[in-house]
Motif scaffolding. Sequence first.
Motif, PDB file in Angstrom:
ATOM      1  N   ILE A 112      54.405  25.996  42.546  1.00  0.00           N
ATOM      2  CA  ILE A 112      53.272  26.459  43.365  1.00  0.00           C
ATOM      3  C   ILE A 112      53.734  26.611  44.820  1.00  0.00           C
ATOM      4  O   ILE A 112      53.203  25.994  45.747  1.00  0.00           O
ATOM      5  CB  ILE A 112      52.044  25.516  43.283  1.00  0.00           C
ATOM      6  N   GLY A 113      54.747  27.451  44.978  1.00  0.00           N
ATOM      7  CA  GLY A 113      55.331  27.675  46.291  1.00  0.00           C
ATOM      8  C   GLY A 113      54.355  28.316  47.260  1.00  0.00           C
ATOM      9  O   GLY A 113      53.311  28.846  46.866  1.00  0.00           O
ATOM     10  N   PRO A 114      54.689  28.283  48.547  1.00  0.00           N
ATOM     11  CA  PRO A 114      53.781  28.811  49.574  1.00  0.00           C
ATOM     12  C   PRO A 114      53.508  30.300  49.434  1.00  0.00           C
ATOM     13  O   PRO A 114      52.469  30.791  49.876  1.00  0.00           O
ATOM     14  CB  PRO A 114      54.519  28.499  50.887  1.00  0.00           C
ATOM     15  N   ASN A 115      54.445  31.015  48.815  1.00  0.00           N
ATOM     16  CA  ASN A 115      54.280  32.460  48.653  1.00  0.00           C
ATOM     17  C   ASN A 115      53.996  32.846  47.196  1.00  0.00           C
ATOM     18  O   ASN A 115      54.233  33.984  46.794  1.00  0.00           O
ATOM     19  CB  ASN A 115      55.544  33.193  49.124  1.00  0.00           C
ATOM     20  N   CYS A 116      53.477  31.898  46.430  1.00  0.00           N
ATOM     21  CA  CYS A 116      53.297  32.119  44.991  1.00  0.00           C
ATOM     22  C   CYS A 116      52.486  33.384  44.689  1.00  0.00           C
ATOM     23  O   CYS A 116      52.902  34.220  43.892  1.00  0.00           O
ATOM     24  CB  CYS A 116      52.623  30.899  44.369  1.00  0.00           C
ATOM     25  N   MET A 117      51.334  33.547  45.328  1.00  0.00           N
ATOM     26  CA  MET A 117      50.491  34.711  45.065  1.00  0.00           C
ATOM     27  C   MET A 117      51.161  35.998  45.525  1.00  0.00           C
ATOM     28  O   MET A 117      51.095  37.025  44.839  1.00  0.00           O
ATOM     29  CB  MET A 117      49.135  34.558  45.764  1.00  0.00           C
ATOM     30  N   LEU A 118      51.830  35.943  46.657  1.00  0.00           N
ATOM     31  CA  LEU A 118      52.539  37.116  47.155  1.00  0.00           C
ATOM     32  C   LEU A 118      53.664  37.503  46.198  1.00  0.00           C
ATOM     33  O   LEU A 118      53.910  38.696  45.953  1.00  0.00           O
ATOM     34  CB  LEU A 118      53.111  36.845  48.551  1.00  0.00           C
ATOM     35  N   ASP A 119      54.355  36.495  45.665  1.00  0.00           N
ATOM     36  CA  ASP A 119      55.415  36.751  44.693  1.00  0.00           C
ATOM     37  C   ASP A 119      54.864  37.445  43.450  1.00  0.00           C
ATOM     38  O   ASP A 119      55.475  38.384  42.929  1.00  0.00           O
ATOM     39  CB  ASP A 119      56.082  35.436  44.286  1.00  0.00           C
ATOM     40  N   LEU A 120      53.715  36.983  42.972  1.00  0.00           N
ATOM     41  CA  LEU A 120      53.095  37.585  41.789  1.00  0.00           C
ATOM     42  C   LEU A 120      52.683  39.029  42.052  1.00  0.00           C
ATOM     43  O   LEU A 120      52.905  39.914  41.216  1.00  0.00           O
ATOM     44  CB  LEU A 120      51.884  36.755  41.343  1.00  0.00           C
ATOM     45  N   PHE A 121      52.076  39.280  43.212  1.00  0.00           N
ATOM     46  CA  PHE A 121      51.681  40.646  43.566  1.00  0.00           C
ATOM     47  C   PHE A 121      52.899  41.558  43.654  1.00  0.00           C
ATOM     48  O   PHE A 121      52.897  42.685  43.165  1.00  0.00           O
ATOM     49  CB  PHE A 121      50.946  40.665  44.918  1.00  0.00           C
ATOM     50  N   SER A 122      53.944  41.044  44.292  1.00  0.00           N
ATOM     51  CA  SER A 122      55.164  41.834  44.465  1.00  0.00           C
ATOM     52  C   SER A 122      55.818  42.144  43.124  1.00  0.00           C
ATOM     53  O   SER A 122      56.223  43.284  42.867  1.00  0.00           O
ATOM     54  CB  SER A 122      56.148  41.070  45.358  1.00  0.00           C
ATOM     55  N   PHE A 123      55.909  41.137  42.267  1.00  0.00           N
ATOM     56  CA  PHE A 123      56.654  41.282  41.015  1.00  0.00           C
ATOM     57  C   PHE A 123      55.902  42.111  39.979  1.00  0.00           C
ATOM     58  O   PHE A 123      56.477  42.993  39.324  1.00  0.00           O
ATOM     59  CB  PHE A 123      56.972  39.899  40.445  1.00  0.00           C
ATOM     60  N   PHE A 124      54.614  41.829  39.803  1.00  0.00           N
ATOM     61  CA  PHE A 124      53.860  42.464  38.713  1.00  0.00           C
ATOM     62  C   PHE A 124      53.032  43.681  39.145  1.00  0.00           C
ATOM     63  O   PHE A 124      52.601  44.463  38.299  1.00  0.00           O
ATOM     64  CB  PHE A 124      52.925  41.447  38.049  1.00  0.00           C
ATOM     65  N   GLY A 125      52.792  43.837  40.450  1.00  0.00           N
ATOM     66  CA  GLY A 125      51.911  44.917  40.899  1.00  0.00           C
ATOM     67  C   GLY A 125      52.384  46.311  40.541  1.00  0.00           C
ATOM     68  O   GLY A 125      51.574  47.219  40.319  1.00  0.00           O
ATOM     69  N   CYS A 126      53.705  46.477  40.452  1.00  0.00           N
ATOM     70  CA  CYS A 126      54.237  47.812  40.139  1.00  0.00           C
ATOM     71  C   CYS A 126      53.843  48.278  38.740  1.00  0.00           C
ATOM     72  O   CYS A 126      53.926  49.474  38.428  1.00  0.00           O
ATOM     73  CB  CYS A 126      55.757  47.819  40.280  1.00  0.00           C
ATOM     74  N   TYR A 127      53.379  47.362  37.884  1.00  0.00           N
ATOM     75  CA  TYR A 127      52.971  47.753  36.532  1.00  0.00           C
ATOM     76  C   TYR A 127      51.622  48.468  36.510  1.00  0.00           C
ATOM     77  O   TYR A 127      51.127  48.823  35.435  1.00  0.00           O
ATOM     78  CB  TYR A 127      52.946  46.526  35.622  1.00  0.00           C
ATOM     79  N   GLY A 128      51.068  48.703  37.689  1.00  0.00           N
ATOM     80  CA  GLY A 128      49.916  49.600  37.749  1.00  0.00           C
ATOM     81  C   GLY A 128      50.285  51.012  37.353  1.00  0.00           C
ATOM     82  O   GLY A 128      49.447  51.767  36.834  1.00  0.00           O
ATOM     83  N   VAL A 129      51.551  51.386  37.572  1.00  0.00           N
ATOM     84  CA  VAL A 129      52.006  52.738  37.236  1.00  0.00           C
ATOM     85  C   VAL A 129      51.875  53.028  35.741  1.00  0.00           C
ATOM     86  O   VAL A 129      51.303  54.055  35.353  1.00  0.00           O
ATOM     87  CB  VAL A 129      53.448  52.968  37.731  1.00  0.00           C
ATOM     88  N   PRO A 130      52.391  52.175  34.836  1.00  0.00           N
ATOM     89  CA  PRO A 130      52.210  52.470  33.412  1.00  0.00           C
ATOM     90  C   PRO A 130      50.756  52.519  32.973  1.00  0.00           C
ATOM     91  O   PRO A 130      50.414  53.238  32.031  1.00  0.00           O
ATOM     92  CB  PRO A 130      52.968  51.342  32.694  1.00  0.00           C
ATOM     93  N   ILE A 131      49.871  51.794  33.649  1.00  0.00           N
ATOM     94  CA  ILE A 131      48.447  51.884  33.301  1.00  0.00           C
ATOM     95  C   ILE A 131      47.927  53.277  33.624  1.00  0.00           C
ATOM     96  O   ILE A 131      47.215  53.896  32.818  1.00  0.00           O
ATOM     97  CB  ILE A 131      47.637  50.815  34.053  1.00  0.00           C
TER      98      ILE A 131
END
Length: 355
Positions: free
Chosen positions: A56-75
């Motif tokens: 539960i690092g300080p940038n946990c949510m930012l890391d998730l947005f950065s890593f998984f957000g690009c999968y909006g393209v296949p949707i």
Amino acid sequence: MSKQLISIAESKALRGIAILGIILHNYCHFLPVVQENEYTFESKWPNMLLKSVVSIGPNCMLDLFSFFGCYGVPIFLFVSGYGLVMKYEGKNTNVVKPFAFVSYHYLKLFRLMFLGYIAFVLVCFLHPSGYHDYTVGNIMAQMLMYINILPDPDHIIKPGPYWFFGLMIELYVVYRAFLYRRHWGVTVGMIIFCWLIQEFCDPAGDTINRLRYNFFSGMLPFGVGILFARYGRELKKTTYAVVTFVSVVIVCLSSFNFHAWLWTPLFVVTATLGFVKILPILIMKAFVWLGAISAALFVAHPITREIIIPMSYHGMVWTGIVIYLLTSIVLAWIFKYIFRYIPKPKLKTEIENRN
């Protein structure tokens, strides 16, 4: 072909989820966070993300947005493939000639892109960060949407998210030339062909990077959208819930292996589709509202990012993100209003001779 399996509201909700992921990704991955595996694959990124989430690092949510957000393209690609079949392959639809089809969709994309592109260029010239090294050749390549096939796409596509326009025009060509009203085996064959080419590439090499800027990366979700429109079936809500849970697990696990990662977009699509099917009404309405402006929001968000992101660089990370989201939505509504006064292209169709 199956009946309407995705309602208008569900289609908008899918686009709403996709655009939210994309705009958050395109902001957060410029911050000092875990990067995504979008065009190439490096195992260090999912391992770093796992460490961030577990601790539960300080940038946990930012890391998730950065890593998984690009999968909006296949949707988006899934919805596009589904929509093309529903629009052009029904029993009562007329035949669309190849040149007319591609020209019509090019003009639709150009109508969206041009306004945002001009605004982005002006912002770049006026912004203190300086000039973004535009060339006449690259500008023409972006306007004609063939910039994706040029060398070094990472650095010549400005703004970066606009690579999607080139990807879409390629998929429109592929659809009309090879997939339009063809046997399901052609679509499956095209998916396998695009997968195999990537399968034998260096995961972090230049070849796969360039392939994934083009239709090779998009054929899987786009093709699944086509097949779902033709042969899909409605499921029970409990089944959709199970599909969503299993798909999310697979998305997470497949992110750690290059060969499995190539198929991750499929499970992103099934997870999101299942999620939309079981959404409570109030949450559904929020995503529907966002999806209604998704096209304008896609065009607008690189402009606001260029202006707002220095705020996050200087320590006001979440303040910057909130202002970025709000200003992007406001600008998207302004663009949506202006689009009303830009003429829409018209599509010429011909009555098919079925004798």
